[in-house]
Design a protein around this motif. Structure first.
Motif, mmCIF file in Angstrom:
data_model
loop_
_atom_site.group_PDB
_atom_site.id
_atom_site.type_symbol
_atom_site.label_atom_id
_atom_site.label_comp_id
_atom_site.label_asym_id
_atom_site.label_seq_id
_atom_site.Cartn_x
_atom_site.Cartn_y
_atom_site.Cartn_z
ATOM 1 N N TYR A 152 60.094 28.375 -43.293
ATOM 2 C CA TYR A 152 58.760 28.708 -42.795
ATOM 3 C C TYR A 152 58.165 29.755 -43.722
ATOM 4 C CZ TYR A 152 54.714 30.213 -40.377
ATOM 5 O OH TYR A 152 53.404 30.493 -40.110
ATOM 6 N N SER A 153 56.992 29.460 -44.270
ATOM 7 C CA SER A 153 56.290 30.407 -45.133
ATOM 8 C C SER A 153 54.849 30.466 -44.696
ATOM 9 C CB SER A 153 56.373 29.929 -46.594
ATOM 10 O OG SER A 153 55.687 30.809 -47.451
ATOM 11 N N GLN A 154 54.322 31.669 -44.556
ATOM 12 C CA GLN A 154 52.905 31.789 -44.182
ATOM 13 C C GLN A 154 52.034 31.937 -45.426
ATOM 14 O OE1 GLN A 154 51.464 33.471 -40.494
ATOM 15 N NE2 GLN A 154 50.588 35.140 -41.695
ATOM 16 N N GLY A 155 52.418 32.899 -46.286
ATOM 17 C CA GLY A 155 51.581 33.208 -47.443
ATOM 18 C C GLY A 155 52.073 32.609 -48.752
ATOM 19 N N GLY A 156 53.195 31.921 -48.719
ATOM 20 C CA GLY A 156 53.682 31.241 -49.923
ATOM 21 C C GLY A 156 54.907 31.862 -50.577
ATOM 22 N N ALA A 196 64.708 40.327 -49.726
ATOM 23 C CA ALA A 196 63.501 41.167 -49.750
ATOM 24 C C ALA A 196 62.300 40.314 -50.154
ATOM 25 C CB ALA A 196 63.691 42.315 -50.728
ATOM 26 N N GLY A 197 61.189 40.481 -49.439
ATOM 27 C CA GLY A 197 59.988 39.678 -49.686
ATOM 28 C C GLY A 197 58.981 40.381 -50.580
ATOM 29 N N LYS A 198 57.714 40.084 -50.339
ATOM 30 C CA LYS A 198 56.646 40.557 -51.224
ATOM 31 C C LYS A 198 55.548 41.251 -50.428
ATOM 32 C CE LYS A 198 53.543 38.509 -54.680
ATOM 33 N NZ LYS A 198 53.177 37.228 -55.315
ATOM 34 N N TYR A 258 43.047 42.876 -41.094
ATOM 35 C CA TYR A 258 43.803 43.489 -40.000
ATOM 36 C C TYR A 258 45.306 43.423 -40.263
ATOM 37 C CZ TYR A 258 43.473 38.585 -38.490
ATOM 38 O OH TYR A 258 43.493 37.216 -38.453
ATOM 39 N N ASP A 259 45.766 42.365 -40.945
ATOM 40 C CA ASP A 259 47.180 42.316 -41.336
ATOM 41 C C ASP A 259 47.473 43.449 -42.326
ATOM 42 O OD1 ASP A 259 47.777 40.095 -39.795
ATOM 43 O OD2 ASP A 259 47.341 38.671 -41.389
ATOM 44 N N ARG A 260 46.537 43.621 -43.265
ATOM 45 C CA ARG A 260 46.700 44.665 -44.280
ATOM 46 C C ARG A 260 46.831 46.030 -43.601
ATOM 47 N NH1 ARG A 260 42.938 42.912 -47.999
ATOM 48 N NH2 ARG A 260 41.269 44.012 -46.969
ATOM 49 N N ALA A 298 46.009 39.713 -50.740
ATOM 50 C CA ALA A 298 46.000 38.343 -50.196
ATOM 51 C C ALA A 298 45.954 38.328 -48.668
ATOM 52 C CB ALA A 298 47.244 37.600 -50.680
ATOM 53 N N TRP A 299 46.203 39.467 -48.040
ATOM 54 C CA TRP A 299 46.306 39.492 -46.583
ATOM 55 C C TRP A 299 44.960 39.769 -45.918
ATOM 56 C CZ3 TRP A 299 51.276 43.006 -46.782
ATOM 57 C CH2 TRP A 299 52.358 42.194 -47.138
ATOM 58 N N LYS A 300 44.799 39.246 -44.732
ATOM 59 C CA LYS A 300 43.575 39.499 -43.964
ATOM 60 C C LYS A 300 43.489 40.989 -43.653
ATOM 61 C CE LYS A 300 43.505 34.989 -41.703
ATOM 62 N NZ LYS A 300 44.852 34.468 -41.473
ATOM 63 N N MET A 351 50.316 50.476 -41.871
ATOM 64 C CA MET A 351 50.858 51.404 -40.859
ATOM 65 C C MET A 351 52.381 51.332 -40.811
ATOM 66 S SD MET A 351 48.078 50.995 -37.822
ATOM 67 C CE MET A 351 49.233 51.413 -36.534
ATOM 68 N N ILE A 352 52.908 50.092 -40.865
ATOM 69 C CA ILE A 352 54.373 49.907 -40.866
ATOM 70 C C ILE A 352 54.961 50.588 -42.113
ATOM 71 C CG2 ILE A 352 56.255 48.194 -41.008
ATOM 72 C CD1 ILE A 352 54.369 46.190 -39.545
ATOM 73 N N MET A 353 54.269 50.399 -43.231
ATOM 74 C CA MET A 353 54.753 50.966 -44.496
ATOM 75 C C MET A 353 54.716 52.490 -44.484
ATOM 76 S SD MET A 353 55.954 48.910 -46.523
ATOM 77 C CE MET A 353 56.039 47.190 -46.874
#
Ligand code: FMN
Length: 179
Positions: free
Chosen positions: A9-13, A126-128, A137-139, A133-135, A144-146
């Motif tokens: 499953y990949s959302q952003g590639g 580990a991902g990217k 609100y995702d950004r 590239a993110w919307k 915030m998580i970061m």
């Protein structure tokens, strides 16, 4: 020659990109790897009888996984368990080496807890980070998580944390798993 199926499953590639690297590592060794997105697997069905091993991989989204991943493992739990099998979780918390230890990665543990299929082998990759590239609100949410985990918060950051040699090693490990 071993035949290995990788359902992802990949959302952003990026998980798709990692999966292609796994496939390449397997194909290069003279074996066959087929990769299929979870959505395609759910709509078209999967012929598990063709394969000697199966891996399922997914990116982490907001502390969990897309609902279609759980739909897949619900539907195919018996087929997955019958073959030598593996699960890999792609997340950016795993940019810290200690979080690549499956015992220390809460997302990997969460999958094991929630999935009716209990994978025989597990892997954290580990991902990217890809803020542009993110919307918006995702950004914002990921910033915030970061912030809480001392990660990058610059909204222009594009950082690929994936260790591709380790990914290739994982691919070769799937050949061993199939043997
Ligand atoms: C909406 C969204 C939510 C995410 N949530 C988390 C998270 O809770 N924890 C984490 O470690 N990574 C999180 N990530 C990071 C992704 O797991 C990472 O960027 C991965 O490489 C994305 O793979 P994809 O391109 O295949 O979708 C999130 C990414 C997005 C876009």
């Amino acid at each position: 020659m071993k035949r290995i199926l990788v359902l992802y499953y990949s959302q952003g590639g990026h998980t798709a990109h990692i999966t292609r690297a796994i496939k390449q590592a397997i194909d290069t060794e003279g074996h066959q790897c087929d990769m299929m997105h979870v959505h395609e697997a759910l709509s078209a069905g999967v012929d598990f009888d063709q394969y000697d091993a199966v891996a399922v991989g997914s990116c982490v989204l907001y502390g969990s996984y897309h609902a279609s991943l759980f739909e897949l493992v619900e539907r195919y739990q018996n087929e997955l368990a019958k073959l030598p099998n593996s699960f890999y979780s792609v997340n950016v918390v795993a940019r810290n080496p200690e979080k690549r230890n499956p015992d220390n990665n809460k997302y990997l543990q969460k999958f094991i807890e929630l999935s009716p299929w209990k994978p025989q082998q597990v892997k954290v990759i580990a991902g990217k980070v890809n803020y542009p590239a993110w919307k918006w609100y995702d950004r914002l949410m990921i910033q915030m998580i970061m912030k809480m985990t001392d990660g990058p918060t610059d909204p222009t950051s594009v950082i690929d944390y994936t260790d591709y040699e380790d990914v290739a090693e994982y691919g070769r490990g799937l050949i061993k798993l199939a043997s």
